[in-house]
Design a protein around this motif. Structure first.
Motif, PDB file in Angstrom:
ATOM      1  N   LEU A 128      47.031  95.864  65.986  1.00 49.99           N
ATOM      2  CA  LEU A 128      46.860  97.282  65.664  1.00 49.99           C
ATOM      3  C   LEU A 128      47.057  97.523  64.171  1.00 49.99           C
ATOM      4  CD1 LEU A 128      46.381 100.152  66.688  1.00 49.99           C
ATOM      5  CD2 LEU A 128      48.845 100.352  67.046  1.00 49.99           C
ATOM      6  N   GLN A 129      48.060  96.879  63.590  1.00 50.85           N
ATOM      7  CA  GLN A 129      48.298  97.019  62.154  1.00 50.85           C
ATOM      8  C   GLN A 129      47.125  96.474  61.352  1.00 50.85           C
ATOM      9  OE1 GLN A 129      50.881  98.624  60.663  1.00 50.85           O
ATOM     10  NE2 GLN A 129      49.738  98.319  58.771  1.00 50.85           N
ATOM     11  N   GLN A 130      46.548  95.370  61.796  1.00 51.04           N
ATOM     12  CA  GLN A 130      45.390  94.789  61.112  1.00 51.04           C
ATOM     13  C   GLN A 130      44.194  95.741  61.179  1.00 51.04           C
ATOM     14  OE1 GLN A 130      45.334  92.032  59.258  1.00 51.04           O
ATOM     15  NE2 GLN A 130      43.234  92.575  58.713  1.00 51.04           N
ATOM     16  N   GLN A 131      43.987  96.370  62.326  1.00 49.16           N
ATOM     17  CA  GLN A 131      42.883  97.331  62.456  1.00 49.16           C
ATOM     18  C   GLN A 131      43.088  98.535  61.557  1.00 49.16           C
ATOM     19  OE1 GLN A 131      42.597  98.212  66.616  1.00 49.16           O
ATOM     20  NE2 GLN A 131      41.578  96.269  67.119  1.00 49.16           N
ATOM     21  N   VAL A 132      44.317  99.011  61.460  1.00 45.27           N
ATOM     22  CA  VAL A 132      44.604 100.146  60.571  1.00 45.27           C
ATOM     23  C   VAL A 132      44.363  99.746  59.121  1.00 45.27           C
ATOM     24  CG1 VAL A 132      46.471 101.612  59.706  1.00 45.27           C
ATOM     25  CG2 VAL A 132      46.215 101.245  62.158  1.00 45.27           C
ATOM     26  N   ASP A 133      44.788  98.549  58.752  1.00 42.24           N
ATOM     27  CA  ASP A 133      44.556  98.074  57.374  1.00 42.24           C
ATOM     28  C   ASP A 133      43.057  97.931  57.084  1.00 42.24           C
ATOM     29  OD1 ASP A 133      47.272  98.007  56.907  1.00 42.24           O
ATOM     30  OD2 ASP A 133      47.465  95.861  57.361  1.00 42.24           O
ATOM     31  N   ASP A 134      42.297  97.426  58.058  1.00 43.79           N
ATOM     32  CA  ASP A 134      40.847  97.300  57.875  1.00 43.79           C
ATOM     33  C   ASP A 134      40.185  98.675  57.705  1.00 43.79           C
ATOM     34  OD1 ASP A 134      41.073  94.572  58.101  1.00 43.79           O
ATOM     35  OD2 ASP A 134      40.417  94.507  60.214  1.00 43.79           O
ATOM     36  N   LEU A 135      40.622  99.649  58.471  1.00 49.12           N
ATOM     37  CA  LEU A 135      40.073 100.993  58.314  1.00 49.12           C
ATOM     38  C   LEU A 135      40.409 101.609  56.970  1.00 49.12           C
ATOM     39  CD1 LEU A 135      40.684 102.494  61.863  1.00 49.12           C
ATOM     40  CD2 LEU A 135      38.487 102.016  60.795  1.00 49.12           C
ATOM     41  N   ARG A 136      41.602 101.335  56.477  1.00 47.46           N
ATOM     42  CA  ARG A 136      41.996 101.834  55.148  1.00 47.46           C
ATOM     43  C   ARG A 136      41.129 101.217  54.062  1.00 47.46           C
ATOM     44  NH1 ARG A 136      48.543 101.681  55.533  1.00 47.46           N
ATOM     45  NH2 ARG A 136      48.761 103.528  56.841  1.00 47.46           N
ATOM     46  N   ASP A 137      40.856  99.911  54.210  1.00 50.17           N
ATOM     47  CA  ASP A 137      40.023  99.230  53.222  1.00 50.17           C
ATOM     48  C   ASP A 137      38.619  99.797  53.221  1.00 50.17           C
ATOM     49  OD1 ASP A 137      42.151  97.658  52.472  1.00 50.17           O
ATOM     50  OD2 ASP A 137      41.570  95.970  53.762  1.00 50.17           O
ATOM     51  N   LYS A 138      38.077 100.115  54.394  1.00 51.62           N
ATOM     52  CA  LYS A 138      36.724 100.685  54.492  1.00 51.62           C
ATOM     53  C   LYS A 138      36.666 102.073  53.861  1.00 51.62           C
ATOM     54  CE  LYS A 138      35.191  98.191  58.566  1.00 51.62           C
ATOM     55  NZ  LYS A 138      34.781  98.277  59.965  1.00 51.62           N
ATOM     56  N   LEU A 139      37.731 102.827  53.974  1.00 49.81           N
ATOM     57  CA  LEU A 139      37.753 104.173  53.425  1.00 49.81           C
ATOM     58  C   LEU A 139      37.897 104.185  51.899  1.00 49.81           C
ATOM     59  CD1 LEU A 139      39.923 106.053  56.040  1.00 49.81           C
ATOM     60  CD2 LEU A 139      37.478 106.247  55.699  1.00 49.81           C
ATOM     61  N   ASP A 140      38.471 103.142  51.344  1.00 45.23           N
ATOM     62  CA  ASP A 140      38.660 103.092  49.880  1.00 45.23           C
ATOM     63  C   ASP A 140      37.434 102.678  49.158  1.00 45.23           C
ATOM     64  OD1 ASP A 140      41.271 103.908  49.968  1.00 45.23           O
ATOM     65  OD2 ASP A 140      42.059 101.873  50.124  1.00 45.23           O
TER      66      ASP A 140
END
Length: 124
Positions: A112-124
Protein backbone atom coordinates in the motif's frame (compact mmCIF):
# COMPACT_ATOMS: atom_id res chain seq x y z
CA UNK A 1 -79.25 4.11 10.42
CA UNK A 2 -77.69 7.37 11.28
CA UNK A 3 -77.64 8.86 14.72
CA UNK A 4 -80.25 11.44 13.72
CA UNK A 5 -82.73 8.81 12.52
CA UNK A 6 -82.36 6.52 15.54
CA UNK A 7 -84.94 6.76 18.26
CA UNK A 8 -83.58 8.29 21.43
CA UNK A 9 -83.96 5.14 23.49
CA UNK A 10 -82.23 2.79 21.03
CA UNK A 11 -78.73 4.14 21.39
CA UNK A 12 -76.35 1.72 23.04
CA UNK A 13 -73.51 2.87 25.15
CA UNK A 14 -70.24 1.54 23.91
CA UNK A 15 -67.06 1.45 25.88
CA UNK A 16 -64.43 3.74 24.43
CA UNK A 17 -61.93 1.75 22.44
CA UNK A 18 -58.27 2.35 22.97
CA UNK A 19 -55.95 1.72 20.09
CA UNK A 20 -52.98 -0.55 20.67
CA UNK A 21 -49.74 1.37 20.91
CA UNK A 22 -46.48 0.40 19.30
CA UNK A 23 -43.69 -0.22 21.77
CA UNK A 24 -41.27 2.71 21.93
CA UNK A 25 -38.38 0.30 22.46
CA UNK A 26 -39.30 -1.53 19.25
CA UNK A 27 -39.42 1.71 17.30
CA UNK A 28 -36.08 2.85 18.65
CA UNK A 29 -34.59 -0.58 17.89
CA UNK A 30 -35.55 -0.11 14.25
CA UNK A 31 -34.12 3.42 14.20
CA UNK A 32 -30.86 2.33 15.80
CA UNK A 33 -30.65 -0.71 13.51
CA UNK A 34 -31.01 1.39 10.35
CA UNK A 35 -28.59 4.05 11.62
CA UNK A 36 -26.08 1.41 12.71
CA UNK A 37 -26.22 -0.43 9.40
CA UNK A 38 -25.81 2.77 7.38
CA UNK A 39 -22.91 3.86 9.58
CA UNK A 40 -21.13 0.52 9.24
CA UNK A 41 -21.57 0.51 5.47
CA UNK A 42 -19.73 3.84 5.20
CA UNK A 43 -16.67 2.13 6.73
CA UNK A 44 -15.47 5.47 8.11
CA UNK A 45 -18.15 5.50 10.80
CA UNK A 46 -17.97 1.75 11.43
CA UNK A 47 -17.21 2.10 15.13
CA UNK A 48 -20.28 4.33 15.59
CA UNK A 49 -22.36 1.77 13.70
CA UNK A 50 -21.06 -0.97 15.95
CA UNK A 51 -22.16 0.93 19.06
CA UNK A 52 -25.54 1.79 17.52
CA UNK A 53 -25.99 -1.86 16.55
CA UNK A 54 -25.36 -3.04 20.10
CA UNK A 55 -27.86 -0.50 21.45
CA UNK A 56 -30.33 -1.62 18.77
CA UNK A 57 -29.98 -5.27 19.81
CA UNK A 58 -30.73 -4.39 23.43
CA UNK A 59 -33.72 -2.27 22.45
CA UNK A 60 -34.97 -4.99 20.08
CA UNK A 61 -34.98 -7.55 22.88
CA UNK A 62 -36.76 -5.12 25.21
CA UNK A 63 -39.23 -4.29 22.42
CA UNK A 64 -40.04 -7.98 21.90
CA UNK A 65 -40.72 -8.39 25.61
CA UNK A 66 -42.89 -5.26 25.69
CA UNK A 67 -44.88 -6.43 22.65
CA UNK A 68 -46.15 -9.38 24.67
CA UNK A 69 -48.11 -7.06 26.94
CA UNK A 70 -51.79 -6.53 26.25
CA UNK A 71 -52.50 -3.35 24.29
CA UNK A 72 -48.92 -3.07 23.01
CA UNK A 73 -47.91 -3.90 19.46
CA UNK A 74 -44.64 -3.70 17.60
CA UNK A 75 -43.39 -7.26 17.45
CA UNK A 76 -42.59 -6.98 13.75
CA UNK A 77 -40.89 -3.61 14.23
CA UNK A 78 -38.78 -5.05 17.06
CA UNK A 79 -37.78 -8.06 14.94
CA UNK A 80 -36.84 -5.76 12.04
CA UNK A 81 -34.73 -3.59 14.33
CA UNK A 82 -33.13 -6.64 15.87
CA UNK A 83 -32.19 -8.11 12.48
CA UNK A 84 -30.75 -4.82 11.20
CA UNK A 85 -28.83 -4.29 14.44
CA UNK A 86 -27.36 -7.79 14.32
CA UNK A 87 -26.30 -7.20 10.71
CA UNK A 88 -24.67 -3.91 11.69
CA UNK A 89 -22.73 -5.59 14.50
CA UNK A 90 -21.62 -8.53 12.34
CA UNK A 91 -20.49 -6.30 9.46
CA UNK A 92 -18.78 -3.93 11.89
CA UNK A 93 -16.89 -6.77 13.55
CA UNK A 94 -15.95 -8.23 10.17
CA UNK A 95 -14.69 -4.86 9.00
CA UNK A 96 -12.70 -4.38 12.20
CA UNK A 97 -11.18 -7.85 11.86
CA UNK A 98 -10.28 -7.21 8.22
CA UNK A 99 -8.66 -3.87 8.98
CA UNK A 100 -6.75 -5.34 11.91
CA UNK A 101 -5.50 -8.23 9.79
CA UNK A 102 -4.47 -5.88 7.00
CA UNK A 103 -2.65 -3.47 9.32
CA UNK A 104 -0.78 -6.31 11.05
CA UNK A 105 0.37 -7.73 7.71
CA UNK A 106 3.65 -5.96 6.99
CA UNK A 107 3.82 -6.95 3.33
CA UNK A 108 0.31 -5.61 2.68
CA UNK A 109 1.17 -2.31 4.36
CA UNK A 110 4.40 -2.12 2.34
CA UNK A 111 2.48 -2.72 -0.93
CA UNK A 112 0.00 0.00 0.00
CA UNK A 113 2.84 2.39 0.83
CA UNK A 114 4.50 1.60 -2.51
CA UNK A 115 1.25 2.34 -4.37
CA UNK A 116 0.87 5.65 -2.55
CA UNK A 117 4.47 6.57 -3.40
CA UNK A 118 3.89 5.64 -7.06
CA UNK A 119 0.79 7.84 -7.19
CA UNK A 120 2.72 10.74 -5.67
CA UNK A 121 5.44 10.35 -8.29
CA UNK A 122 2.84 10.39 -11.09
CA UNK A 123 1.29 13.57 -9.72
CA UNK A 124 4.62 15.42 -9.54
Amino acid sequence: MTAASEPAGSRTHRAPTTAAKTSAAATFALVFGVAGLLSVLTAILAWIGLVLGIIGIILGIVGLKMARRPGVTGRGVAIGGLVLSILAVLIGLGLAAGITTFVNNDSAVDRLQQQVDDLRDKLD
